[in-house]
Motif scaffolding. Structure first.
Motif, mmCIF file in Angstrom:
data_model
loop_
_atom_site.group_PDB
_atom_site.id
_atom_site.type_symbol
_atom_site.label_atom_id
_atom_site.label_comp_id
_atom_site.label_asym_id
_atom_site.label_seq_id
_atom_site.Cartn_x
_atom_site.Cartn_y
_atom_site.Cartn_z
ATOM 1 N N MET A 115 0.838 -1.190 0.000
ATOM 2 C CA MET A 115 0.000 0.000 0.000
ATOM 3 C C MET A 115 0.877 1.245 0.000
ATOM 4 O O MET A 115 1.988 1.252 0.545
ATOM 5 N N ALA A 116 0.378 2.278 -0.643
ATOM 6 C CA ALA A 116 1.061 3.569 -0.659
ATOM 7 C C ALA A 116 0.374 4.492 0.330
ATOM 8 O O ALA A 116 -0.857 4.521 0.415
ATOM 9 N N VAL A 117 1.170 5.238 1.087
ATOM 10 C CA VAL A 117 0.642 6.140 2.107
ATOM 11 C C VAL A 117 1.159 7.552 1.829
ATOM 12 O O VAL A 117 2.363 7.764 1.685
ATOM 13 N N LYS A 118 0.252 8.496 1.748
ATOM 14 C CA LYS A 118 0.615 9.911 1.615
ATOM 15 C C LYS A 118 0.297 10.598 2.936
ATOM 16 O O LYS A 118 -0.849 10.925 3.227
ATOM 17 N N TYR A 119 1.330 10.785 3.754
ATOM 18 C CA TYR A 119 1.164 11.391 5.077
ATOM 19 C C TYR A 119 1.063 12.911 4.957
ATOM 20 O O TYR A 119 0.297 13.556 5.659
ATOM 21 N N SER A 120 1.853 13.458 4.054
ATOM 22 C CA SER A 120 1.823 14.888 3.770
ATOM 23 C C SER A 120 2.440 15.083 2.389
ATOM 24 O O SER A 120 2.876 14.116 1.745
#
Length: 217
Positions: A115-120
């Motif tokens: 999974m790809a996570v975009k935190y900021s």
């Protein structure tokens, strides 16, 4: 019939840990309003220990009405309040969601999905799930990544099915709990804060396929 003030709730916490999921707790409804039930901290009658709960935890509960009928519903922890005593806030069930048949809110299965996570805008990373369910997931990532609980992040889950189909499933997730592991990695428990019904069904379909695999072993 909806539960009432002073009724006892019998509670199980939905968890990928089978031993944890089997534990039953009791709590008393102290108060309620149109949207929330305020219950006392649940206690395990066998051990006498209070159950520590976290915002976002999914629970299965039942209360008993006249004639010994068990009325089941599923809900989640919404918060806590410190009045005279500490109370737990859970979402009040709709009348039509209460059933005489016990069920889990969402099936959860162990699964290693990318999974790809975009935190900021500055922080984006790839993680691997360790369990997946219709209500949320948990994933593993490097321990040096600076994460904080209650943060809402954008994610894309890569799910592969038996027929060879691959789905990229987008959602907004709330990081409920972060645990540092001895391996130096961190485990993040996440609930779905925003996901379309269509994408949630894709995840549930994947979970049922995985469950069938486990039963065949």
């Amino acid at each position: 019939m909806l539960p009432k003030v002073n009724q006892i709730l019998h509670i199980q916490v939905n968890s990928i840990d089978e031993e944890e999921a089997r534990q039953e707790y009791k709590s008393r409804i102290a108060d309620m309003n149109d949207n929330m039930i305020f219950m006392e901290i649940p206690i395990n009658e066998k051990t006498g220990r209070l159950k520590k709960l976290y915002i976002g935890d999914e629970i299965s509960a039942f209360f008993i009405t006249d004639g010994g009928v068990k009325n089941y519903f599923t809900t989640s922890i919404q918060g806590f309040t410190d009045d005279v005593i500490r109370l737990v806030l859970i979402r009040k069930p709709n009348l039509e969601s209460i059933t005489k048949v016990q069920r889990r809110s969402f099936l959860r299965v162990p699964a290693e999905l990318e999974m790809a996570v975009k935190y900021s805008e500055q922080l984006k990373f790839i993680a691997i799930t360790d369990d997946v369910g219709g209500g949320g997931i948990s994933f593993l990532c490097d321990g040096y990544i600076p994460l904080s609980s209650q943060q809402i992040v954008s994610c894309w889950l890569l799910a592969n099915y038996k027929n060879g189909q691959i789905e990229h499933i987008p959602f907004q997730g709330e990081m409920v709990r972060i645990k540092m592991l001895e391996t130096g990695r961190q485990q993040v428990m996440m609930r779905f804060a925003e996901i379309s019904d269509r994408d949630r069904q894709k995840i549930i379909k994947y979970c049922f396929e995985r469950q069938l695999d486990f039963r065949k072993k």
